[in-house]
Design an enzyme around this catalytic site. Structure first.
Site, short mmCIF file in Angstrom:
data_model
loop_
_atom_site.label_atom_id
_atom_site.label_comp_id
_atom_site.label_asym_id
_atom_site.label_seq_id
_atom_site.Cartn_x
_atom_site.Cartn_y
_atom_site.Cartn_z
N THR A 116 0.82 -1.21 0.00
CA THR A 116 0.00 0.00 0.00
C THR A 116 0.86 1.27 0.00
O THR A 116 2.02 1.24 0.45
CB THR A 116 -0.90 -0.02 1.26
OG1 THR A 116 -1.44 1.28 1.48
CG2 THR A 116 -0.10 -0.37 2.52
N ASP A 117 0.28 2.38 -0.43
CA ASP A 117 0.99 3.66 -0.36
C ASP A 117 1.05 4.18 1.08
O ASP A 117 1.79 5.13 1.36
CB ASP A 117 0.34 4.70 -1.29
CG ASP A 117 -1.12 5.00 -0.97
OD1 ASP A 117 -1.70 4.34 -0.08
OD2 ASP A 117 -1.70 5.89 -1.63
N GLU A 118 0.27 3.55 1.99
CA GLU A 118 0.24 4.06 3.37
C GLU A 118 1.58 3.86 4.08
O GLU A 118 1.84 4.48 5.11
CB GLU A 118 -0.89 3.40 4.16
CG GLU A 118 -2.22 3.68 3.50
CD GLU A 118 -3.42 3.40 4.37
OE1 GLU A 118 -3.32 3.51 5.59
OE2 GLU A 118 -4.46 3.07 3.79
N LYS A 138 2.46 -3.27 7.34
CA LYS A 138 2.68 -3.42 5.89
C LYS A 138 4.11 -3.00 5.53
O LYS A 138 4.76 -3.64 4.69
CB LYS A 138 1.66 -2.60 5.09
CG LYS A 138 0.23 -3.10 5.14
CD LYS A 138 0.04 -4.50 4.57
CE LYS A 138 0.15 -4.57 3.07
NZ LYS A 138 -0.23 -5.91 2.54
P1 NAD Z 1 -9.56 -7.34 2.61
O1 NAD Z 1 -9.52 -7.03 4.07
O2 NAD Z 1 -10.81 -7.09 1.86
O3 NAD Z 1 -9.17 -8.86 2.36
C1 NAD Z 1 -8.16 -9.52 3.06
C2 NAD Z 1 -8.32 -11.01 2.87
O4 NAD Z 1 -7.25 -11.67 3.54
C3 NAD Z 1 -9.62 -11.55 3.44
O5 NAD Z 1 -10.22 -12.43 2.51
C4 NAD Z 1 -9.18 -12.30 4.69
O6 NAD Z 1 -10.03 -13.40 5.00
C5 NAD Z 1 -7.78 -12.76 4.28
N1 NAD Z 1 -6.91 -13.01 5.43
C6 NAD Z 1 -6.74 -12.20 6.53
N2 NAD Z 1 -5.87 -12.78 7.37
C7 NAD Z 1 -5.47 -13.94 6.81
C8 NAD Z 1 -4.56 -14.97 7.20
N3 NAD Z 1 -3.90 -14.90 8.36
N4 NAD Z 1 -4.39 -16.03 6.37
C9 NAD Z 1 -5.07 -16.11 5.19
N5 NAD Z 1 -5.95 -15.17 4.79
C10 NAD Z 1 -6.13 -14.11 5.58
O7 NAD Z 1 -8.34 -6.52 2.01
P2 NAD Z 1 -8.18 -5.81 0.58
O8 NAD Z 1 -8.68 -4.43 0.69
O9 NAD Z 1 -8.67 -6.70 -0.48
O10 NAD Z 1 -6.58 -5.72 0.51
C11 NAD Z 1 -5.82 -6.80 -0.03
C12 NAD Z 1 -4.35 -6.42 0.01
O11 NAD Z 1 -4.14 -5.23 -0.74
C13 NAD Z 1 -3.83 -6.14 1.42
O12 NAD Z 1 -2.55 -6.68 1.53
C14 NAD Z 1 -3.80 -4.62 1.50
O13 NAD Z 1 -2.79 -4.18 2.37
C15 NAD Z 1 -3.48 -4.27 0.06
N6 NAD Z 1 -3.96 -2.95 -0.39
C16 NAD Z 1 -5.29 -2.61 -0.23
C17 NAD Z 1 -5.72 -1.38 -0.71
C18 NAD Z 1 -7.18 -0.98 -0.60
O14 NAD Z 1 -7.53 0.15 -0.97
N7 NAD Z 1 -8.08 -1.84 -0.15
C19 NAD Z 1 -4.84 -0.50 -1.33
C20 NAD Z 1 -3.50 -0.90 -1.47
C21 NAD Z 1 -3.08 -2.13 -1.01
#
Ligand code: NAD
Length: 375
Positions: free
Chosen positions: A138-140, A167
């Site tokens: 993430t950009d955070e 992260k």
């Molecule tokens: P989300 O919270 O919707 O999904 C996370 C998934 O990971 C869920 O399905 C959860 O069940 C699974 N999970 C959590 N802990 C787990 C574990 N210990 N073992 C296996 N599975 C596990 O998140 P998202 O928004 O889809 O984000 C996905 C990735 O993208 C993350 O790594 C996040 O940091 C990154 N990201 C998200 C955004 C955003 O805007 N949402 C932006 C940049 C990066």
């Protein structure tokens, strides 16, 4: 020559971005996808319904912190690519309880890297050089910007929330596994995503769910925090491009060049909802003689999140240059598409609302589920 399909192991594939990625990857037809997900409150198997019976998709329920499980999965599926989405992902929750974030985002990433390293060491030369560990970040991790400027791959890590700190730690572990062990890793650092299948504790689906139910639309502080928004399919395309064309050991920032204050974002969403689901025909907004002309009237300002980063923006020129990637969706187009998707998927909304009541109802965050943060 083997006719074995190239195999992707996708962690967190039942979550928001992961499920969008899995659906697109399976639909390509030239890949085999194994989804590994713990199905926390944020993971939802119904996101994957369209691919659950596809021959080139397999689902495994489990925790990335479980070393023995990872060993079995790598042995059984021999992935060519690991795409690592699994994470605890909500900043507010990380403020209430950072432990799960440390476990999944740091320890879990370590276990996955270590399983990948052992697997990679056993591959022949061609397999080892083609293998990729794609880390979705993430950009955070870069902290907060002032009025001007943008984050790039050269920006120093300066995380401010417990989420961002975990992260950032995982980014460093990924970097170290490349540098120390030669694991072919690629990291993408992306801005805020929006689109289908997002759990309604994040700002955009929260606003849509609350608006349709006639509830307040909470915005943190003065609403002037700025985020750079990217439609989720464009993020998924960026990840594919990074797998195919990213150089091992490199990081790539992905962003939509769509900077919006939270207040702008929520008013744009209200306007899109006014057009697609006018309040005058929404029974939740007309009961008890209520008269509401626009969902904008539901906007409510709430106390700010502690340490709330003011502004994020991304300079994605390296990804454009090296990966040949650029977003295909404009902001308004993506927002309209998103609103339509949530309106057309009322069964999904109902199942998520029920799960939210059951599972979040027990935690402190549940009472905070009126929070108004973008990420
Ligand atoms: P989300 O919270 O919707 O999904 C996370 C998934 O990971 C869920 O399905 C959860 O069940 C699974 N999970 C959590 N802990 C787990 C574990 N210990 N073992 C296996 N599975 C596990 O998140 P998202 O928004 O889809 O984000 C996905 C990735 O993208 C993350 O790594 C996040 O940091 C990154 N990201 C998200 C955004 C955003 O805007 N949402 C932006 C940049 C990066």
């Amino acid at each position: 020559m083997s006719d074995r399909l190239r195999t992707y192991l996708v962690t967190g594939g039942a979550g928001f971005i992961g499920s969008n990625f899995v659906l697109r990857a399976v639909a390509r037809g030239d890949l085999r996808v194994v989804t590994l997900d713990k199905l926390t409150f944020a993971g939802n198997l119904s996101n994957l319904t369209p691919v659950m019976t596809e021959r080139n998709h397999e689902f495994a329920e489990g925790d990335i912190c479980d070393r023995a499980l990872l060993a079995r999965i790598f042995e059984a599926h021999r992935p060519d690519v690991v795409v690592h989405f699994a994470a605890e992902s909500h900043v507010d929750r990380s403020i209430d309880g950072p432990r799960d974030f440390v476990n999944t985002n740091i320890v879990g990433t370590f276990e996955l890297l270590d399983a990948s390293r052992r697997h990679h060491a056993g591959l022949d030369e061609a397999g080892a050089s083609a293998f990729r560990f794609l880390h979705v970040s993430t950009d955070e991790v870069y902290g907060s910007l002032g009025e001007s400027g943008a984050f790039s791959e050269a920006s120093p890590h300066a995380p401010n929330s417990p989420y961002a700190a975990t992260k950032a730690s995982s980014d460093h572990l990924v970097r170290a596994y490349h540098h120390t062990y030669g694991l072919p890793t690629v990291t993408t650092n992306c801005s805020n995503n929006f689109g289908p299948f997002q759990f309604p504790e994040k700002l955009i689906p929260l606003v849509i769910f609350n608006a349709l139910e006639g509830k307040p639309l909470p915005i943190y502080g003065d609403g002037m925090n700025v985020r750079d928004w990217l439609y989720v399919e464009d993020h998924c395309d960026g990840i594919h491009a990074a797998i195919e064309r990213g150089r091992p050991g490199e990081t790539y920032t992905l962003g939509g060049s769509n900077e919006r204050t939270n207040l702008d974002l929520v008013t744009s969403l209200c306007d899109a909802l006014d057009r697609a689901a006018p309040p005058r025909v929404n029974p939740r907004l007309t009961d008890n003689g209520r008269r509401i002309a626009s969902y904008r009237e539901l906007i409510t300002f709430v106390a700010d999140r502690p340490g709330h980063d003011r502004r994020y923006a991304i300079d994605a020129s390296k990804s454009r240059r090296e990966l040949g990637w650029q977003p295909q969706h404009g902001f308004v187009e993506g927002l309209e598409k998103t609103v339509r998707w949530y309106l057309e998927h009322s069964a999904w909304r109902d199942s998520i609302a029920a799960a939210r009541r059951d599972r979040l109802g027990l935690s402190k965050s549940a009472s905070n589920s009126t929070t108004g943060g973008a990420s």
